[in-house]
Design a protein around this motif. Structure first.
Motif, PDB file in Angstrom:
ATOM      1  N   ALA A   2       2.824  -4.250   8.155  1.00  0.00           N
ATOM      2  CA  ALA A   2       3.675  -5.437   7.693  1.00  0.00           C
ATOM      3  C   ALA A   2       5.268  -5.056   7.436  1.00  0.00           C
ATOM      4  O   ALA A   2       5.523  -3.520   6.906  1.00  0.00           O
ATOM      5  CB  ALA A   2       2.242  -6.071   6.476  1.00  0.00           C
ATOM      6  N   GLY A  16       5.513  -9.078   4.185  1.00  0.00           N
ATOM      7  CA  GLY A  16       5.028  -9.989   5.429  1.00  0.00           C
ATOM      8  C   GLY A  16       3.667 -10.667   5.935  1.00  0.00           C
ATOM      9  O   GLY A  16       3.272 -10.297   5.496  1.00  0.00           O
ATOM     10  N   GLN A  17       3.726 -11.161   7.115  1.00  0.00           N
ATOM     11  CA  GLN A  17       2.386 -11.139   7.418  1.00  0.00           C
ATOM     12  C   GLN A  17       1.597 -10.275   8.123  1.00  0.00           C
ATOM     13  O   GLN A  17       2.572  -8.524   8.303  1.00  0.00           O
ATOM     14  CB  GLN A  17       2.647 -12.722   8.727  1.00  0.00           C
ATOM     15  N   TYR A  19      -0.367  -7.594  11.184  1.00  0.00           N
ATOM     16  CA  TYR A  19       0.253  -7.716  12.191  1.00  0.00           C
ATOM     17  C   TYR A  19      -0.669  -6.662  13.003  1.00  0.00           C
ATOM     18  O   TYR A  19      -0.657  -5.617  12.271  1.00  0.00           O
ATOM     19  CB  TYR A  19       1.814  -7.328  12.597  1.00  0.00           C
ATOM     20  N   SER A  32       8.848 -12.635  10.406  1.00  0.00           N
ATOM     21  CA  SER A  32       8.531 -12.474   9.113  1.00  0.00           C
ATOM     22  C   SER A  32       9.088 -13.596   7.950  1.00  0.00           C
ATOM     23  O   SER A  32       8.441 -14.065   7.030  1.00  0.00           O
ATOM     24  CB  SER A  32       8.820 -11.384   8.317  1.00  0.00           C
ATOM     25  N   ASN A 119      -2.718 -13.446   5.167  1.00  0.00           N
ATOM     26  CA  ASN A 119      -1.523 -14.400   5.208  1.00  0.00           C
ATOM     27  C   ASN A 119      -0.852 -15.261   4.566  1.00  0.00           C
ATOM     28  O   ASN A 119       0.010 -15.909   5.304  1.00  0.00           O
ATOM     29  CB  ASN A 119      -1.161 -14.102   6.649  1.00  0.00           C
ATOM     30  N   GLN A 120      -1.626 -15.967   3.166  1.00  0.00           N
ATOM     31  CA  GLN A 120      -1.176 -17.345   2.865  1.00  0.00           C
ATOM     32  C   GLN A 120       0.467 -16.423   1.984  1.00  0.00           C
ATOM     33  O   GLN A 120       0.442 -15.775   1.817  1.00  0.00           O
ATOM     34  CB  GLN A 120      -2.135 -17.505   2.112  1.00  0.00           C
ATOM     35  N   THR A 121       0.926 -17.528   2.490  1.00  0.00           N
ATOM     36  CA  THR A 121       2.597 -17.806   1.908  1.00  0.00           C
ATOM     37  C   THR A 121       2.529 -18.632  -0.012  1.00  0.00           C
ATOM     38  O   THR A 121       1.716 -19.603   0.299  1.00  0.00           O
ATOM     39  CB  THR A 121       3.931 -17.872   2.322  1.00  0.00           C
TER      40      THR A 121
END
Length: 122
Positions: A2, A16-17, A19, A32, A119-121
């Motif tokens: 990330a 960031g998400q 990967y 990102s 991965n929630q923002t």
């Protein structure tokens, strides 16, 4: 893997998400959302050498990476000083990343069913 952003005082400012597999640093930056953040003219991003993203940074934002030898046998005096300055700031980044490792936040397998939550923002 990330992308994380860390302030000069060692606080996480961007995460960031996540990967998996093989993905380039450049692709992570592009995906990102980091480049969509409101940067100010003169802001600087610090990264490892080889993190070549200067051409995709917003106007007025510079990339601060350690100089490397390339084809030379020895660094110039200016490059040595720049490397020392970057290293003195980079320690804060390493400490923040070590917190994630020491608290074992992402150790072990993350079930696929939790992938959307991780991965929630905000």
């Amino acid at each position: 893997m990330a992308l994380v952003g860390i302030s000069p005082k060692g606080f996480f400012t961007f995460i960031g998400q996540l990967y998996t597999g093989s993905i380039s640093d450049r692709e992570i930056v592009e995906r990102s959302g980091l480049l969509n953040l409101p940067f100010s003219n003169g802001d600087s991003l610090m990264a490892d050498k080889g993190f070549t993203i200067e051409d995709i940074l917003p106007l007025g934002v510079s990339l601060n990476i350690p100089p490397f030898l390339g084809m030379s046998d020895q660094m110039s005096a200016e490059d040595v000083i720049a490397t020392q300055e970057i290293a003195s700031l980079r320690i804060h980044v390493e400490r923040a990343i070590n917190k994630v490792k020491n608290f074992q936040i992402f150790d072990g397998v993350i079930p696929l069913s939790l992938f959307g939550i991780v991965n929630q923002t905000p």
